[in-house]
Design a protein around this motif. Structure first.
Motif, PDB file in Angstrom:
ATOM      1  N   THR A   1     112.553  30.604  43.209  1.00  0.00           N
ATOM      2  CA  THR A   1     113.157  29.434  42.559  1.00  0.00           C
ATOM      3  C   THR A   1     113.695  28.421  43.567  1.00  0.00           C
ATOM      4  N   ASP A   2     114.269  28.894  44.672  1.00  0.00           N
ATOM      5  CA  ASP A   2     114.816  27.989  45.676  1.00  0.00           C
ATOM      6  C   ASP A   2     114.985  28.735  47.001  1.00  0.00           C
TER       7      ASP A   2
ATOM      8  N   THR B   1     107.974  28.023  48.350  1.00  0.00           N
ATOM      9  CA  THR B   1     109.105  27.681  47.489  1.00  0.00           C
ATOM     10  C   THR B   1     109.465  26.209  47.683  1.00  0.00           C
TER      11      THR B   1
END
Length: 291
Positions: free
Chosen positions: A71-72, A94
């Protein structure tokens, strides 16, 4: 690179994009190990032949090349914190910013890993086709070493040794995408007030977009040279058309924030003495820090 030792690959993170990446490797014949915090997301991939590793650390050890798609960057750092990275090659796809990419590369290097950063300029269904453009930045030799495996994902573009370049290209591309879409939406909103629907307006906008795209190489030459001769139109002329867009938007009762922003940039450039120069002179406003 046809044997399992050199062509096997690991994918960490099985969201929509991660599953698409792993699926593309499997279809290309690469032995693929996967891991995700929620193991159930690996079900389809395991049915197709993927191996589900019990931990991320096990997954990294299973292959000479590990693809990360989380996600991050914070999630990436947390995931890698306890894994043995010595001798691993990581390709981080990412989404994030260039500073995060460079910092993650530094940390990975300190722990004995080779690191490439990247960005996926595609939607999940296109992964594995030529239409999926995958950007990479970092050590060129590492990119070339793993290119035969990475090519399973789509069309590869290597940008340079600076680990932050892929993220910079990614966000620069998003700036272009949102600007085009917002301009189209502004036009749609204007035409709706006269009963014209978006489908009717869109062929006209495609023609404009293609025409404007044709200007970019010449404009790029002006920006790179730092010289903006008004070969076609000067900013002091353009700003009058910008005023018309603001006035029309307000007159028909739609949001005028976007055209006002465009005009404000041009007004500042003209106040700085650039009224007789061509539109690319606005780069001198874009490179300034925001207020």
């Amino acid at each position: 690179m046809n044997n399992e030792t050199t062509s096997s690959v690991t994918v960490l993170g099985l969201g929509l994009m991660g599953r698409a990446l792993a699926g593309a490797f499997l279809r290309a014949g690469h032995p693929t190990t996967v891991w995700n915090r929620t193991a159930a997301k690996a079900g389809e991939l395991v049915a197709e032949g993927a191996r589900l590793a019990p931990t991320a650390a096990d997954a990294i050890k299973a292959s000479p090349l590990t693809i990360i798609c989380l996600t991050d960057y914070q999630a990436v750092r947390e995931l890698l914190a306890t894994a043995d990275l010595d001798g691993a090659t990581l390709v981080n796809l990412t989404s994030g910013d260039s500073a995060q990419a460079r910092e993650t590369a530094r940390r990975a290097g300190e722990r004995g890993a080779r690191y490439l950063d990247g960005a996926v300029m595609a939607i999940p269904p296109s992964i594995g086709t030529a239409g999926a453009v995958i950007l990479h930045s970092g050590p060129h030799q590492d990119f070339e070493t793993h290119r035969p495996v990475l090519e399973a994902l789509g069309t590869l573009t290597y940008l340079g040794e600076d680990h932050g370049l892929a993220s910079l290209y990614d966000v620069a591309g998003l700036a272009m995408m949102w600007s085009v879409l917002n301009g189209w939406l502004q036009g749609v909103a204007l035409l709706r007030t006269a009963g014209v629907d978006a489908a009717t307006f869109t062929p006209f906008t495609r023609m404009i977009a293609e025409e404007v795209a044709g200007w970019l190489p010449g404009y790029a030459d002006q920006v790179d040279a730092g010289s903006y001769p008004a070969d076609v139109s000067a900013l002091e002329t353009d700003v009058r058309a910008m005023a018309h867009l603001v006035e029309e938007s307000e007159a028909v009762g739609i949001n005028a924030e976007l055209p006002k922003l465009i005009k404000a940039l041009a007004d500042r450039a003209i106040a700085a003495g650039r009224g007789g120069e061509q539109y690319p002179a606005l780069i001198e406003e874009f490179v300034k820090p925001g207020a």
